[in-house]
Structures are given as C-alpha cells and as structure tokens.
Write an enzyme that holds these catalytic residues in place. Sequence first.
Site, PDB file in Angstrom:
ATOM      1  N   ARG A  19       0.873  -1.271   0.358  1.00 40.71           N
ATOM      2  CA  ARG A  19      -0.107  -0.002  -0.092  1.00 40.71           C
ATOM      3  C   ARG A  19       0.962   1.391  -0.186  1.00 40.71           C
ATOM      4  O   ARG A  19       2.134   1.284   0.490  1.00 40.71           O
ATOM      5  CB  ARG A  19      -0.918   0.007   1.194  1.00 40.71           C
ATOM      6  CG  ARG A  19      -2.017  -0.744   1.160  1.00 40.71           C
ATOM      7  CD  ARG A  19      -2.705  -0.615   2.633  1.00 40.71           C
ATOM      8  NE  ARG A  19      -1.856  -1.719   3.381  1.00 40.71           N
ATOM      9  CZ  ARG A  19      -2.676  -1.419   4.706  1.00 40.71           C
ATOM     10  NH1 ARG A  19      -3.368  -1.410   5.097  1.00 40.71           N
ATOM     11  NH2 ARG A  19      -1.922  -2.536   5.622  1.00 40.71           N
ATOM     12  N   LYS A  78       1.805   1.497   7.098  1.00 37.50           N
ATOM     13  CA  LYS A  78       2.013   0.884   8.472  1.00 37.50           C
ATOM     14  C   LYS A  78       3.256   1.531   9.641  1.00 37.50           C
ATOM     15  O   LYS A  78       4.080   2.416   9.087  1.00 37.50           O
ATOM     16  CB  LYS A  78       2.442  -0.396   7.993  1.00 37.50           C
ATOM     17  CG  LYS A  78       1.426  -1.546   7.554  1.00 37.50           C
ATOM     18  CD  LYS A  78       0.516  -2.021   8.582  1.00 37.50           C
ATOM     19  CE  LYS A  78       1.189  -2.475   9.380  1.00 37.50           C
ATOM     20  NZ  LYS A  78      -1.141  -2.916  10.134  1.00 37.50           N
ATOM     21  N   TYR A  97      -0.352   4.304  10.515  1.00 41.52           N
ATOM     22  CA  TYR A  97      -0.889   3.038  11.623  1.00 41.52           C
ATOM     23  C   TYR A  97       0.548   3.050  12.946  1.00 41.52           C
ATOM     24  O   TYR A  97       1.146   3.307  12.272  1.00 41.52           O
ATOM     25  CB  TYR A  97      -1.306   2.509  11.075  1.00 41.52           C
ATOM     26  CG  TYR A  97      -2.754   1.881  10.592  1.00 41.52           C
ATOM     27  CD1 TYR A  97      -3.535   2.108  11.215  1.00 41.52           C
ATOM     28  CD2 TYR A  97      -2.538   2.367   9.065  1.00 41.52           C
ATOM     29  CE1 TYR A  97      -5.217   2.604   9.980  1.00 41.52           C
ATOM     30  CE2 TYR A  97      -3.862   1.953   8.004  1.00 41.52           C
ATOM     31  CZ  TYR A  97      -4.730   2.474   8.910  1.00 41.52           C
ATOM     32  OH  TYR A  97      -6.408   2.644   8.804  1.00 41.52           O
ATOM     33  N   HIS A  99      -0.920   1.534  16.204  1.00 44.12           N
ATOM     34  CA  HIS A  99      -1.501  -0.017  17.187  1.00 44.12           C
ATOM     35  C   HIS A  99       0.166  -0.293  17.919  1.00 44.12           C
ATOM     36  O   HIS A  99       1.041  -1.184  17.957  1.00 44.12           O
ATOM     37  CB  HIS A  99      -1.157  -1.129  16.606  1.00 44.12           C
ATOM     38  CG  HIS A  99      -1.408  -0.856  14.975  1.00 44.12           C
ATOM     39  ND1 HIS A  99      -3.450  -0.995  15.456  1.00 44.12           N
ATOM     40  CD2 HIS A  99      -1.451  -1.050  13.230  1.00 44.12           C
ATOM     41  CE1 HIS A  99      -3.426  -0.571  14.538  1.00 44.12           C
ATOM     42  NE2 HIS A  99      -3.309  -0.770  13.088  1.00 44.12           N
ATOM     43  N   GLU A 121      -5.144   4.500  14.188  1.00 41.86           N
ATOM     44  CA  GLU A 121      -6.117   3.874  15.040  1.00 41.86           C
ATOM     45  C   GLU A 121      -6.869   4.074  15.850  1.00 41.86           C
ATOM     46  O   GLU A 121      -8.311   3.685  16.399  1.00 41.86           O
ATOM     47  CB  GLU A 121      -5.253   2.808  15.025  1.00 41.86           C
ATOM     48  CG  GLU A 121      -4.679   2.714  16.527  1.00 41.86           C
ATOM     49  CD  GLU A 121      -3.487   2.823  15.837  1.00 41.86           C
ATOM     50  OE1 GLU A 121      -2.663   2.965  14.107  1.00 41.86           O
ATOM     51  OE2 GLU A 121      -2.565   2.386  16.645  1.00 41.86           O
ATOM     52  N   ASP A 271      -3.680  -7.392  15.275  1.00 44.59           N
ATOM     53  CA  ASP A 271      -3.149  -5.718  15.345  1.00 44.59           C
ATOM     54  C   ASP A 271      -2.913  -4.939  16.256  1.00 44.59           C
ATOM     55  O   ASP A 271      -2.193  -4.098  16.797  1.00 44.59           O
ATOM     56  CB  ASP A 271      -3.125  -4.922  13.840  1.00 44.59           C
ATOM     57  CG  ASP A 271      -4.502  -4.200  14.160  1.00 44.59           C
ATOM     58  OD1 ASP A 271      -5.367  -4.674  15.196  1.00 44.59           O
ATOM     59  OD2 ASP A 271      -4.927  -3.939  13.074  1.00 44.59           O
TER      60      ASP A 271
HETATM   61  N1  LIG Z   1      -5.083  -7.648  10.942  1.00 47.68           N
HETATM   62  C1  LIG Z   1      -5.200  -6.905   9.911  1.00 47.68           C
HETATM   63  O1  LIG Z   1      -4.683  -6.291   8.796  1.00 47.68           O
HETATM   64  C2  LIG Z   1      -6.500  -5.620  10.465  1.00 47.68           C
HETATM   65  C3  LIG Z   1      -7.233  -4.354   9.329  1.00 47.68           C
HETATM   66  C4  LIG Z   1      -7.555  -3.350  10.039  1.00 47.68           C
HETATM   67  C5  LIG Z   1      -8.465  -3.285  10.874  1.00 47.68           C
HETATM   68  N2  LIG Z   1      -7.343  -4.380  11.620  1.00 47.68           N
HETATM   69  C6  LIG Z   1      -8.273  -4.740  13.079  1.00 47.68           C
HETATM   70  O2  LIG Z   1      -9.555  -5.363  13.087  1.00 47.68           O
HETATM   71  C7  LIG Z   1      -9.668  -5.089  15.038  1.00 47.68           C
HETATM   72  C8  LIG Z   1     -11.052  -3.864  14.654  1.00 47.68           C
HETATM   73  O3  LIG Z   1     -12.043  -2.677  13.896  1.00 47.68           O
HETATM   74  P1  LIG Z   1     -12.634  -2.382  13.928  1.00 47.68           P
HETATM   75  O4  LIG Z   1     -12.335  -0.905  13.258  1.00 47.68           O
HETATM   76  O5  LIG Z   1     -13.585  -3.556  13.476  1.00 47.68           O
HETATM   77  O6  LIG Z   1     -13.332  -2.293  15.056  1.00 47.68           O
HETATM   78  P2  LIG Z   1     -14.591  -1.698  15.963  1.00 47.68           P
HETATM   79  O7  LIG Z   1     -14.288  -0.061  16.651  1.00 47.68           O
HETATM   80  O8  LIG Z   1     -15.229  -0.729  14.589  1.00 47.68           O
HETATM   81  O9  LIG Z   1     -15.590  -2.836  16.100  1.00 47.68           O
HETATM   82  C9  LIG Z   1     -14.862  -3.862  17.959  1.00 47.68           C
HETATM   83  C10 LIG Z   1     -16.077  -3.615  18.342  1.00 47.68           C
HETATM   84  O10 LIG Z   1     -15.394  -5.022  19.557  1.00 47.68           O
HETATM   85  C11 LIG Z   1     -16.326  -4.789  20.339  1.00 47.68           C
HETATM   86  N3  LIG Z   1     -16.342  -5.300  21.526  1.00 47.68           N
HETATM   87  C12 LIG Z   1     -15.461  -4.819  22.653  1.00 47.68           C
HETATM   88  N4  LIG Z   1     -14.865  -5.596  23.149  1.00 47.68           N
HETATM   89  C13 LIG Z   1     -15.545  -6.519  22.765  1.00 47.68           C
HETATM   90  C14 LIG Z   1     -15.619  -7.880  23.358  1.00 47.68           C
HETATM   91  N5  LIG Z   1     -14.469  -8.428  25.133  1.00 47.68           N
HETATM   92  N6  LIG Z   1     -15.811  -9.337  23.016  1.00 47.68           N
HETATM   93  C15 LIG Z   1     -16.647  -8.536  22.436  1.00 47.68           C
HETATM   94  N7  LIG Z   1     -16.377  -7.666  21.560  1.00 47.68           N
HETATM   95  C16 LIG Z   1     -16.337  -6.531  21.862  1.00 47.68           C
HETATM   96  C17 LIG Z   1     -16.778  -3.493  20.045  1.00 47.68           C
HETATM   97  O11 LIG Z   1     -17.609  -3.821  20.949  1.00 47.68           O
HETATM   98  C18 LIG Z   1     -17.068  -3.222  18.558  1.00 47.68           C
HETATM   99  O12 LIG Z   1     -18.233  -3.536  18.423  1.00 47.68           O
HETATM  100  C19 LIG Z   1      -9.005  -3.751  15.042  1.00 47.68           C
HETATM  101  O13 LIG Z   1      -7.884  -4.057  15.974  1.00 47.68           O
HETATM  102  C20 LIG Z   1      -8.264  -3.169  13.687  1.00 47.68           C
HETATM  103  O14 LIG Z   1      -6.964  -2.895  14.221  1.00 47.68           O
HETATM  104  C21 LIG Z   1      -6.721  -4.766  11.800  1.00 47.68           C
END
Ligand SMILES: NC(=O)c1ccc[n+]([C@@H]2O[C@H](COP(=O)([O-])OP(=O)(O)OC[C@H]3O[C@@H](n4cnc5c(N)ncnc54)[C@H](O)[C@@H]3O)[C@@H](O)[C@H]2O)c1
Length: 361
Positions: A19, A78, A97, A99, A121, A271
């Site tokens: 990216r 990143k 980002y 993290h 983030e 992440d």
């Molecule tokens: N691995 C990757 O490449 C990648 C890419 C993009 C985003 N992400 C990650 O994905 C994750 C989610 O991001 P998002 O934008 O959807 O966040 P978001 O804030 O939109 O959603 C997170 C959800 O988790 C819920 N939550 C919190 N604690 C909880 C628990 N104990 N049990 C169940 N649900 C719970 C919240 O209520 C919320 O609905 C983040 O860590 C983000 O950094 C990873």
Amino acid sequence: MGEARIVGLPAETKDRERRVALTASAVASVVDRGHRVLVQTGAGDGAGFGDDAYKEAGAEIVGSAADAWAAEVVVKVKEPQAAEYDHFRADLTLFTYLHLAAEPELTTALVESGVRSYAYETLTDGHGLPLLAPMSEVAGRAAAIIGAERLSAAEGGSGTLLGGAAGVPPAKTVVIGLGVAGTMAARGLRGLDAHVTGVDIDLERLWRHHLDGTVDATQISEPAALAAHVREADLVVGAALVPGARAPVVVTEAMVASMRPGSVVVDLAIDQGGCIETARPTSLSEPTYVEHGVLHYCVTNVPGQFPRTASAALSAAVAPRLLRLLDDPDHPALEGALNVADGVVVHPAVATTFPHLPSRG
Ligand SMILES: NC(=O)c1ccc[n+]([C@@H]2O[C@H](COP(=O)([O-])OP(=O)(O)OC[C@H]3O[C@@H](n4cnc5c(N)ncnc54)[C@H](O)[C@@H]3O)[C@@H](O)[C@H]2O)c1
C-alpha cells in the site's frame, strides 16, 4: 492558507506490504495548498501509482528512504519497522498506523526520540474511528474470503465448504466484535451462505445486526455462552477492539482447543495483540500456523495484499486530515490521534498499557 510544510511519503517496508498512504491525486491536493511533497521513488508502484503520476501531481521524487524521512511530516501506512527507527528525531511529525499497544519497542523508540506521533487508529470523530474504518472494511471483507479458502483441504483445513450443500448444513462461523471489520466479515460470510453468529459486548450493535440480517444469530460476549459457539465453529473471525488498548482476550486457549481439527481462526485484532488467546502475529509471507489442530491466520497487514483498493480507500480518509495537521497540529479534526509527543505517551489507553513509560497526566 497556513505555512508551507514539507511532507515525506516513504515506501513501505513491512513484509509484502504494497500500500501507499497517498494517491497521486491526494498528493496534488496537498501541493495545491502550497506544501512540498517528497515521494520516495517507487513508493506507489505496488498500488498502481508510478513516479510519473506523482511528478505530474507536483511531487518531488527522491531516491532514498532517508530523503523522504528528512521531511517535516512523514505520512505512512504501517507502523515503522525497526530499521526505520534511525530516522526518528525530535523535530519529526509522524502520521501513520502505530498500534502501539502491541509494539513496546516502537513505543519506547518514539518516546526516546521525541517524535510527534499521530496514530490513524485512535483518531476519533466522536462516533467512530474514521482512519481505521477504511482498512477494517477491507480486512473484514478479506477475512471472509481468507477463512473460506483456508477451510479447504488443499490449505490444510477440515475440507468444509462454507455454504454446505443440499442435505448438508452450512458451516458454522463466529465473528467476535461486530464493529466495522466484524460487520464486513459477517456480510461476506453470509454472502457465501455460511451460518454466522455475531458476538459483541454492545447490545445496541447486536440488536441492529439482529434486525438488519447481517448475522443469523447474535450472542452477548460472555465466556461460557461463547465457549459453546466456538466449540461448534468451523471458522472464528476475531475483530474485537478497545481503541488504543491491547485487544481483550475473548476466545481462550481452552475454547480453541475444543474446536474440530482443521477448523480455522482468523484474528484481525492481532494488530492490537489479538482477541484469540492462541493468536500470535504472522506475516503475508508466512500467514498461518497450527495450534491445537486449528489453523491460525493472524496477519497484521491483511489489506496490504489488496493495495489498489486499500490505498485509494486509505488516502481518501487520510488526505483531508493531513491538510488539517499541516495547518494546525492541534486541530480538533485530529482528536485522539496524538499518541506520543515531546518524549511522553499522550494517549491514555497507550499510557495504561505501558505504565513504566513517561506519560502526560
Ligand atoms: N489485521 C489487519 O490487517 C487489520 C486491518 C484492519 C483492522 N484491523 C483490526 O481489526 C480490529 C477491529 O477494528 P474495527 O475497526 O472493526 O473496530 P470497531 O471499533 O469498529 O469494532 C470493534 C468491536 O469490538 C467490540 N468489542 C469490544 N470488546 C469486546 C469483547 N470483549 N467481546 C466482543 N466484542 C467486543 C466493540 O463493541 C466493537 O463493536 C482492530 O484491532 C483493528 O486494528 C486489523
């Protein structure tokens, strides 16, 4: 118009990350405001933006990462990799980002160098996380495709097709956290005719998705009830987030161990440290490992493999905030983004994660 600033756009260095944070047209909008933009040669190649496109947009192409990092404000995708820490200095502003909850060494390096560090983030607009959302959308959609593929016998999975067949029920999937990433994963999985149970701590969210049919069933996030769903699941997608903090561990090792051999977990929350206890970070080069007979996919930069879509989506969200940042480092449009400044941790959740580091307040 504020003071003219120098912006650097270095090429990404994380494993197979393709990216770029700003498209050529976004660079044009920064140049139009009177700023200089230094683009490292080849920075946009992986996303389909060659040096010529950036030159046409008014950028200056520079030959090395050091040249791009010499700018006043560096914009990236990143979190900086260890080899990039040498570019840190007190008069540098970083917008990317970070993290940090999962990056103790990076946090220490930012504190010690005094870099003014804004994280995409944790930037909030009062409702959500507008700079995390575009990549969560991409990663969530990707998680459904990846999970479906990894369940195939050819990939070491149990050989279960998500949608089932006549006389054979669909696969059971569980999505932990129905925010942006979880919702998109659930939509993708339902699109493939899997059975989807959505789990969250937020009843309002569960209510909404229960009504709009994003999921087949909802479950409040409580360990005993969740354990029964995970035991039966062919695929679990982790997407729980507490902004800035280490991800809550929602799926325990015992729950993973109870799953059928060849089942799959995709932990997007890796992440931020992971919401599945057995998850540990993997790379696009080596994305999976097996633990308790369960295939784990825990790549920290999932959108990096869809660089055209992901770069355009990220740039659209980043560019207007970058313009604010260039005019005023304390602009309200950057609320929540500042993680480290002047040698101290500023974001409260990051400060709680690293109590040994100096923090504000
Ligand atoms: N691995 C990757 O490449 C990648 C890419 C993009 C985003 N992400 C990650 O994905 C994750 C989610 O991001 P998002 O934008 O959807 O966040 P978001 O804030 O939109 O959603 C997170 C959800 O988790 C819920 N939550 C919190 N604690 C909880 C628990 N104990 N049990 C169940 N649900 C719970 C919240 O209520 C919320 O609905 C983040 O860590 C983000 O950094 C990873």
